[in-house]
Design an enzyme around this catalytic site. Structure first.
Site, short mmCIF file in Angstrom:
data_model
loop_
_atom_site.label_atom_id
_atom_site.label_comp_id
_atom_site.label_asym_id
_atom_site.label_seq_id
_atom_site.Cartn_x
_atom_site.Cartn_y
_atom_site.Cartn_z
N CYS A 2 0.81 -1.10 0.06
CA CYS A 2 0.15 0.05 0.08
C CYS A 2 1.04 1.26 0.19
CB CYS A 2 -0.86 0.06 1.36
SG CYS A 2 -1.86 -1.53 1.48
N ARG A 27 1.38 1.52 -6.06
CA ARG A 27 1.47 0.41 -4.96
C ARG A 27 0.15 -0.09 -4.46
NH1 ARG A 27 6.28 1.69 -2.41
NH2 ARG A 27 5.68 0.70 -0.41
N TRP A 74 -3.88 -1.63 -1.03
CA TRP A 74 -3.67 -2.90 -1.65
C TRP A 74 -4.15 -3.93 -0.92
CZ3 TRP A 74 -1.00 -7.41 -1.76
CH2 TRP A 74 -1.07 -8.20 -2.85
N ASN A 98 1.04 0.02 6.05
CA ASN A 98 1.56 -0.65 4.63
C ASN A 98 2.33 -2.21 5.18
OD1 ASN A 98 2.42 -1.78 2.19
ND2 ASN A 98 4.28 -0.49 2.63
N GLY A 99 1.68 -2.97 4.64
CA GLY A 99 2.53 -4.52 5.24
C GLY A 99 1.44 -5.32 5.83
N GLU A 479 22.54 -20.63 -6.80
CA GLU A 479 22.36 -19.13 -6.98
C GLU A 479 23.22 -18.22 -6.04
OE1 GLU A 479 20.69 -17.03 -8.48
OE2 GLU A 479 20.24 -15.44 -7.36
N LYS A 483 25.69 -15.46 -7.99
CA LYS A 483 25.56 -14.04 -7.78
C LYS A 483 27.13 -13.59 -7.58
CE LYS A 483 22.64 -13.11 -8.35
NZ LYS A 483 21.36 -13.36 -8.86
N GLU A 486 29.14 -13.43 -10.90
CA GLU A 486 28.67 -12.37 -11.59
C GLU A 486 29.07 -11.12 -11.32
OE1 GLU A 486 24.44 -11.70 -12.80
OE2 GLU A 486 23.91 -12.71 -11.04
N HIS A 502 32.45 -36.89 -5.20
CA HIS A 502 32.49 -37.32 -6.93
C HIS A 502 33.42 -36.47 -7.69
CE1 HIS A 502 29.84 -40.31 -5.68
NE2 HIS A 502 29.05 -39.41 -5.19
N LYS A 602 20.68 -6.90 -18.59
CA LYS A 602 19.45 -6.87 -17.64
C LYS A 602 18.44 -8.00 -18.59
CE LYS A 602 17.24 -7.08 -14.07
NZ LYS A 602 17.77 -7.88 -13.05
C1 F6R Z 1 21.55 -13.50 -12.40
C2 F6R Z 1 20.48 -13.21 -13.62
C3 F6R Z 1 20.32 -13.78 -15.03
C4 F6R Z 1 18.80 -13.77 -15.35
C5 F6R Z 1 18.59 -14.41 -16.48
C6 F6R Z 1 17.24 -14.72 -16.82
O1 F6R Z 1 21.60 -12.51 -11.53
O2 F6R Z 1 20.01 -12.01 -13.29
O3 F6R Z 1 20.88 -15.01 -14.61
O4 F6R Z 1 18.11 -14.52 -14.19
O5 F6R Z 1 19.42 -13.92 -17.43
O6 F6R Z 1 16.63 -13.52 -16.90
P1 F6R Z 1 15.02 -13.26 -17.06
O7 F6R Z 1 14.45 -13.62 -15.43
O8 F6R Z 1 14.79 -11.77 -17.15
O9 F6R Z 1 14.70 -14.24 -18.06
#
Ligand code: F6R
Length: 607
Positions: A2, A27, A74, A98-99, A479, A483, A486, A502, A602
């Site tokens: 909200c 929101r 919301w 909100n929450g 993951e 992270k 990258e 293994h 991105k």
């Molecule tokens: C890692 C990362 C990427 C995305 C991948 C898929 O931090 O952001 O591995 O997860 O490129 O992107 P989307 O989710 O936009 O399909």
């Protein structure tokens, strides 16, 4: 999610609050309302639906007060009716919120036993009644709010005014954002800097657990212990509001910090809080008829899919195949007639995921997209979408989108389990209640960020880092490694803990930190055995677990970090956060370009 606003002004504040609420309508817009002090008395105007309805109500009954709070809702608890619209008011106190107040049922029962009557189905009303009870017992507004905050579980932001107190407003944040805006003899509260933009560019973002006592000329901030604290004042550029980093150095840090709120928003969309059961939108198939689910995605999104495999298989007894889209699309996999294909993508534009979706659609599969961008190509081409409500994710490394994807998938698995009769209503309620606790637990983890920062520094001298996890924590190991590599450019790999012997164990020596994700679930002892294998070879163990003891339960650890103990169902969402923060702080120490790491984009719209 909200939007809230509060103004201690020098002119009638209702029109100003409408302006601020308009900026917060992104929101939520199930209902809206304002409360002002008219000759010292609290008066409210509220309306279901969009802000225009409230504007109409205010047109018929204008308010002239110069002290006020406003809200655009919301809905989570209770239908979007006028009665359930904020501000809520009783006993000379008005509150916008909100929450989620997780323990509202217990509190409501306690207050009802004490003779308090409730008008609404909301969780917020307990906050109003608790504050007013404390004041009836003789506490000053400030002390009444502090005492009430101690009673609340959950993740929330609050704005509070009191009848007869023209020059007083109290704000509080735990898990949901809240900013103070400084004017000239005026003071403002808002869910974000966007709301405050018309009034001031001088802003303080409250820290986790903070609460603030505002007058027109002062802002006294306290931390969660009640101690007075100073928080920096920032001058924000109006043009930068929409892409503002708040108190954070990087978008990635801001997006990590937003997780309690955006997960709360996503949960609100998929959970009926009153009934404590999941509520998915109508889907064009029944989970009961499925024999298999195929999940495809890339990178981080594929790890969300991998975690979902454990939920779907264990809870809904539904077999799941997970594949990375770039492989799946060319594999020509045979798919069962009338099967379900789930694609997961933050951007909704990833070329390989889109191609996998098209392949599945061509094979007669039902297609469901879990997307953050709702007008993306993937969203448009799926039979149905289950959006994540993470808000725009600007940092290239996916963080809040990932935990929101996990949240949607967890809800989906519960919906599947119900349709397939593999859980009882009690079990569903227990798991839903665990899910509702995720924002609060993540807020607790974020409070200990400095510990992860300290540990992260020790990773920066490593050439290689290994991440180990078992069961549903294995995708989190993958993951964590992704992270770290990258954004810090330190080489890292994630392994299923049992796979260590293994091959990868050959890499272990005293220079290789091994990050072990080991909550006390049914596989804990097995993971400890793997930790011992690492320790015996001089490997430096960084243990992420929910109960710390001196010696890492047998194996010698280099560092330990404690994650709140919770139902193992929600562990992937919780353990995702420390691995994000380890990577983030390691990258800060390495001085890399965190929000735009080299060679990445991105939205990956090429194969
Ligand atoms: C890692 C990362 C990427 C995305 C991948 C898929 O931090 O952001 O591995 O997860 O490129 O992107 P989307 O989710 O936009 O399909």
């Amino acid at each position: 999610m909200c939007g809230i606003v509060g103004i201690l002004g020098s002119q009638p504040v209702a029109p100003l609050m409408l302006d601020a609420l308009r900026r917060l309508e992104y929101r939520g817009y199930d209902s809206a309302g304002v409360a002002t002090l008219e000759d010292g008395e609290l008066v409210r105007r509220r309306a279901p639906g969009k802000l225009n309805n409230l504007q109409g109500v205010l047109g018929n009954g204008p308010l002239s007060g110069t002290t006020g709070i406003g809200h655009t809702r919301w809905a989570t608890h209770g239908a979007p009716t006028e009665t359930n619209a904020h501000p809520h008011s009783a006993g000379g106190v008005a509150v916008v919120h909100n929450g989620i107040i997780e323990n509202f049922r217990d509190l409501r029962e306690e207050l009802e036993t004490d003779g308090y009557r409730f008008e609404t189905q909301t969780d917020t009303e307990v906050v109003v009644q608790l504050i007013s009870r404390e004041m009836k017992e003789g506490k000053a507004p400030k002390d009444a709010v502090f005492a009430t905050l101690q009673r609340l579980d959950g993740a929330f932001a609050l704005g509070i005014i009191f009848s007869g107190q023209q020059d007083l407003m109290i704000g509080a944040r735990r898990g949901s954002p809240l900013a103070i805006g400084y004017g000239d003899g005026e003071m403002f509260l808002g869910s974000d800097a966007v709301a405050l933009a018309p009034f001031t560019n001088k802003v303080t973002f409250l820290d986790e657990g903070d609460w603030v006592v505002l007058t027109r000329n002062s802002a006294q901030i306290h931390d969660e212990t009640g101690a007075a604290v100073e928080r920096p004042i920032r001058f924000t550029q109006a043009s930068a509001y929409l892409a503002d980093k708040g108190n954070h150095r990087h978008f990635m840090a801001k997006e990590i910090a937003e997780q309690p709120e955006v997960i709360g928003h996503t949960l609100g969309e998929y959970i009926d809080m009153a009934e404590q059961r999941v509520k998915l939108p109508e889907l064009p198939f029944s989970f009961a008829d499925l024999t298999r689910v195929t999940i495809t995605a890339c990178g981080t999104a594929s790890y969300a899919g991998l975690a979902a495999k454990y939920w779907f298989e264990q809870i809904a007894r539904l077999p799941v195949e997970v594949d990375i889209a770039s492989e799946f699309r060319y594999r020509e996999a045979p798919l069962p007639d009338g099967g379900l294909s789930v694609v997961i993508s933050q951007s909704g534009e990833t070329a390989d995921t889109l191609a996998a979706l098209r392949y599945c659609a061509g094979q007669g599969q039902h297609t469901v997209g879990i997307v953050n961008v709702q007008d993306s190509s993937i969203a448009r081409e799926c039979d149905a979408i289950l959006p994540t409500y993470a808000g725009p994710e600007i940092g290239v490394a996916s963080t809040k989108a990932f935990t929101c994807q996990l949240t949607v998938l967890a809800c989906m698995a519960l919906a599947a389990a119900r349709q397939r009769n593999t859980i009882t209503p009690e079990q569903e309620r227990e798991l839903v209640s665990a899910l509702v606790g995720v924002p609060r637990h993540i807020a607790d983890i974020l409070r200990n960020e400095s510990e992860l920062e300290r540990i992260a520094k020790k990773l920066t001298s490593a050439r290689d880092v290994l991440y180990l996890g078992r069961g549903i924590n294995y995708p989190i190991a993958l993951e964590g490694a992704l992270k770290l590599k990258e954004i810090s450019y330190i080489h890292a790999e994630g392994y299923a803990a049992g796979e260590l012997k293994h091959g990868p164990i050959a890499l272990i020596d005293e220079d290789v930190p091994v990050i072990v994700i080991a909550p006390h679930d049914t596989l804990y002892e097995k993971t400890v055995s793997n930790m011992e294998e690492v320790a015996a070879r001089g490997g430096k163990i960084v243990l992420l677990t929910d109960e710390i003891n001196g010696n890492g339960n047998g194996a010698e650890t280099f560092e330990q970090f404690r994650v709140p103990r919770a139902n193992s169902f929600i562990n992937p969402m919780l353990y995702a956060v420390p691995v994000q923060l380890l990577a983030y702080h390691a990258a800060v120490f390495m001085g890399t370009d965190i929000d735009q790491p080299r060679n990445l984009a991105k939205s990956v719209t090429v194969e």
